[in-house]
Scaffold this motif. Structure first.
Motif, mmCIF file in Angstrom:
data_model
loop_
_atom_site.group_PDB
_atom_site.id
_atom_site.type_symbol
_atom_site.label_atom_id
_atom_site.label_comp_id
_atom_site.label_asym_id
_atom_site.label_seq_id
_atom_site.Cartn_x
_atom_site.Cartn_y
_atom_site.Cartn_z
ATOM 1 N N GLU A 200 4.013 23.946 2.640
ATOM 2 C CA GLU A 200 3.627 23.162 1.475
ATOM 3 C C GLU A 200 3.961 21.686 1.684
ATOM 4 O OE1 GLU A 200 4.912 22.500 -3.204
ATOM 5 O OE2 GLU A 200 5.758 24.177 -2.072
ATOM 6 N N ASN A 201 2.953 20.842 1.593
ATOM 7 C CA ASN A 201 3.112 19.392 1.533
ATOM 8 C C ASN A 201 3.983 18.847 2.667
ATOM 9 O OD1 ASN A 201 2.761 16.800 0.600
ATOM 10 N ND2 ASN A 201 4.205 16.990 -1.090
ATOM 11 N N ILE A 202 3.525 19.028 3.880
ATOM 12 C CA ILE A 202 4.152 18.401 5.042
ATOM 13 C C ILE A 202 3.536 17.003 5.148
ATOM 14 C CG2 ILE A 202 4.675 18.608 7.485
ATOM 15 C CD1 ILE A 202 5.770 20.895 5.786
ATOM 16 N N LEU A 203 4.302 15.998 4.747
ATOM 17 C CA LEU A 203 3.757 14.670 4.481
ATOM 18 C C LEU A 203 4.112 13.674 5.582
ATOM 19 C CD1 LEU A 203 2.423 12.642 2.462
ATOM 20 C CD2 LEU A 203 4.701 12.349 1.458
ATOM 21 N N PHE A 204 3.122 12.865 5.991
ATOM 22 C CA PHE A 204 3.306 11.804 6.988
ATOM 23 C C PHE A 204 2.911 10.476 6.364
ATOM 24 C CE2 PHE A 204 2.829 15.686 9.306
ATOM 25 C CZ PHE A 204 3.574 15.538 10.472
ATOM 26 N N LEU A 205 3.823 9.501 6.426
ATOM 27 C CA LEU A 205 3.581 8.170 5.882
ATOM 28 C C LEU A 205 3.747 7.131 6.995
ATOM 29 C CD1 LEU A 205 5.682 8.449 2.576
ATOM 30 C CD2 LEU A 205 3.195 8.660 2.800
ATOM 31 N N GLY A 206 2.684 6.405 7.311
ATOM 32 C CA GLY A 206 2.772 5.348 8.319
ATOM 33 C C GLY A 206 3.141 5.851 9.702
ATOM 34 N N CYS A 207 2.661 7.024 10.071
ATOM 35 C CA CYS A 207 2.990 7.629 11.364
ATOM 36 C C CYS A 207 1.829 7.476 12.346
ATOM 37 C CB CYS A 207 3.321 9.114 11.181
ATOM 38 S SG CYS A 207 4.747 9.423 10.110
ATOM 39 N N CYS A 208 2.119 7.680 13.639
ATOM 40 C CA CYS A 208 1.106 7.603 14.692
ATOM 41 C C CYS A 208 1.208 8.833 15.580
ATOM 42 C CB CYS A 208 1.293 6.344 15.537
ATOM 43 S SG CYS A 208 1.102 4.795 14.632
ATOM 44 N N LEU A 209 0.102 9.545 15.747
ATOM 45 C CA LEU A 209 -0.001 10.681 16.664
ATOM 46 C C LEU A 209 -1.073 10.322 17.683
ATOM 47 C CD1 LEU A 209 -0.152 13.591 14.010
ATOM 48 C CD2 LEU A 209 1.860 12.359 14.855
ATOM 49 N N HIS A 217 -2.365 20.769 14.901
ATOM 50 C CA HIS A 217 -2.800 22.150 15.029
ATOM 51 C C HIS A 217 -2.163 22.947 13.893
ATOM 52 C CE1 HIS A 217 -3.605 25.830 17.840
ATOM 53 N NE2 HIS A 217 -4.315 25.845 16.726
ATOM 54 N N ASN A 218 -2.966 23.289 12.897
ATOM 55 C CA ASN A 218 -2.490 24.062 11.748
ATOM 56 C C ASN A 218 -3.148 25.432 11.765
ATOM 57 O OD1 ASN A 218 -1.517 25.040 9.353
ATOM 58 N ND2 ASN A 218 -2.688 23.651 8.037
ATOM 59 N N GLN A 219 -2.361 26.466 12.036
ATOM 60 C CA GLN A 219 -2.852 27.843 12.037
ATOM 61 C C GLN A 219 -2.489 28.584 10.750
ATOM 62 O OE1 GLN A 219 -0.753 29.179 15.559
ATOM 63 N NE2 GLN A 219 -2.463 28.657 16.904
ATOM 64 N N ASN A 220 -1.827 27.903 9.819
ATOM 65 C CA ASN A 220 -1.362 28.525 8.580
ATOM 66 C C ASN A 220 -2.398 28.308 7.481
ATOM 67 O OD1 ASN A 220 -0.016 29.416 6.308
ATOM 68 N ND2 ASN A 220 1.535 27.802 6.320
ATOM 69 N N GLY A 223 -0.898 26.472 4.513
ATOM 70 C CA GLY A 223 -0.116 25.272 4.772
ATOM 71 C C GLY A 223 -0.988 24.033 4.857
ATOM 72 N N SER A 224 -0.367 22.881 4.701
ATOM 73 C CA SER A 224 -1.145 21.642 4.758
ATOM 74 C C SER A 224 -0.326 20.513 5.350
ATOM 75 C CB SER A 224 -1.621 21.236 3.352
ATOM 76 O OG SER A 224 -0.524 20.957 2.503
ATOM 77 N N PHE A 225 -0.976 19.733 6.200
ATOM 78 C CA PHE A 225 -0.457 18.445 6.642
ATOM 79 C C PHE A 225 -1.155 17.362 5.820
ATOM 80 C CE2 PHE A 225 0.019 20.788 10.795
ATOM 81 C CZ PHE A 225 1.415 20.720 10.863
ATOM 82 N N ARG A 226 -0.387 16.409 5.316
ATOM 83 C CA ARG A 226 -0.953 15.330 4.511
ATOM 84 C C ARG A 226 -0.594 13.991 5.159
ATOM 85 N NH1 ARG A 226 -2.564 17.264 -0.537
ATOM 86 N NH2 ARG A 226 -1.934 19.430 -0.916
#
Length: 233
Positions: A200-209, A217-220, A223-226
């Protein structure tokens, strides 16, 4: 001497003010002073594991590293409910560690995760041995929802040269990443399937990938990446 001001200035040892000032280690104020804000500064020749063990002997503590490169050959486990890690510009170098390990393992254990909002790992570079060697830089590991590695913050991290940058498994949720860079990895962030109560709500602010085989890679399915103001390149 009978005035209100003099009475306050001459308050005796049985007063509320003096009771607070002289409270012992068993009192509420003493517990706060001695434990909650303790800062464990790593000694010159001390291992990170030793500093973490010293911090675990205190109810709540911040471990402060020296701004230098540490060669780490074994996984590091951190009870994120008790310990904050201030990297202070340090480099944790796992290039000499074994393949197929989770190099930093974050778990909960002290109390409900609802009280972990102020806990963090920050200002740290984490280096692996290369994207094809099976290492995971950081993995969130929990056994139940009551002691989840959740409600925590990762701030100003550089993570590179791992098979997986960050891995999120069971009972991992509400994680905030602020100013985190992940690069030169097989996969930057991975949420595998098959877990329980996570994502639930895996949050990224001002990040670089970037500059990796796969950024996200989200297999759930639950689940969510934000991502907010992030770069994926």
């Amino acid at each position: 001497a009978d005035s209100r001001l003099d009475a306050l200035e001459g308050i005796n040892a049985n007063s509320r003010l003096n009771t607070l000032e002289s409270v012992n280690a068993g009192g509420r104020l003493g517990v706060l002073e001695n434990n909650v804000n303790s800062r464990i500064h790593i000694a010159d020749n001390e291992t990170i594991e030793s500093a973490l063990n010293r911090a675990m002997a205190v109810d709540f503590a911040t471990v402060v590293l020296k701004p230098k490169r540490y060669y780490v050959t074994e996984p590091i486990s951190i009870d994120i409910s008790k310990i904050k890690l201030d990297g202070n510009g340090a480099i944790l170098d796992f290039s000499k560690a074994n393949d197929n390990i989770s190099c930093i393992q974050l778990y909960g254990g002290k109390s409900s995760p609802y009280y972990q909002n102020g806990n963090y790992i920050k200002e740290l570079e984490i280096a692996g041995k290369g994207g094809t060697y099976g290492q995971v830089a950081i993995e969130f590991i929990s056994n139940n929802s009551n002691t989840a590695a959740s409600h925590v913050n990762l701030e100003k991290l550089n993570i590179h040269d791992f098979n997986v940058g960050i891995k999120y498994t069971s009972y991992c949720y509400l994680i905030r990443h602020i100013g985190v860079d992940i690069f030169s990895c097989g996969t930057c962030v991975l949420m595998p399937s098959g877990g329980t109560d996570y994502g639930e709500n895996i949050l990224f602010l001002g990040c670089c990938l970037y500059n990796s085989g796969l950024a996200i890679h989200n297999q759930n399915p639950n689940g969510s990446f934000r991502f907010t103001n992030c770069s994926v390149d």
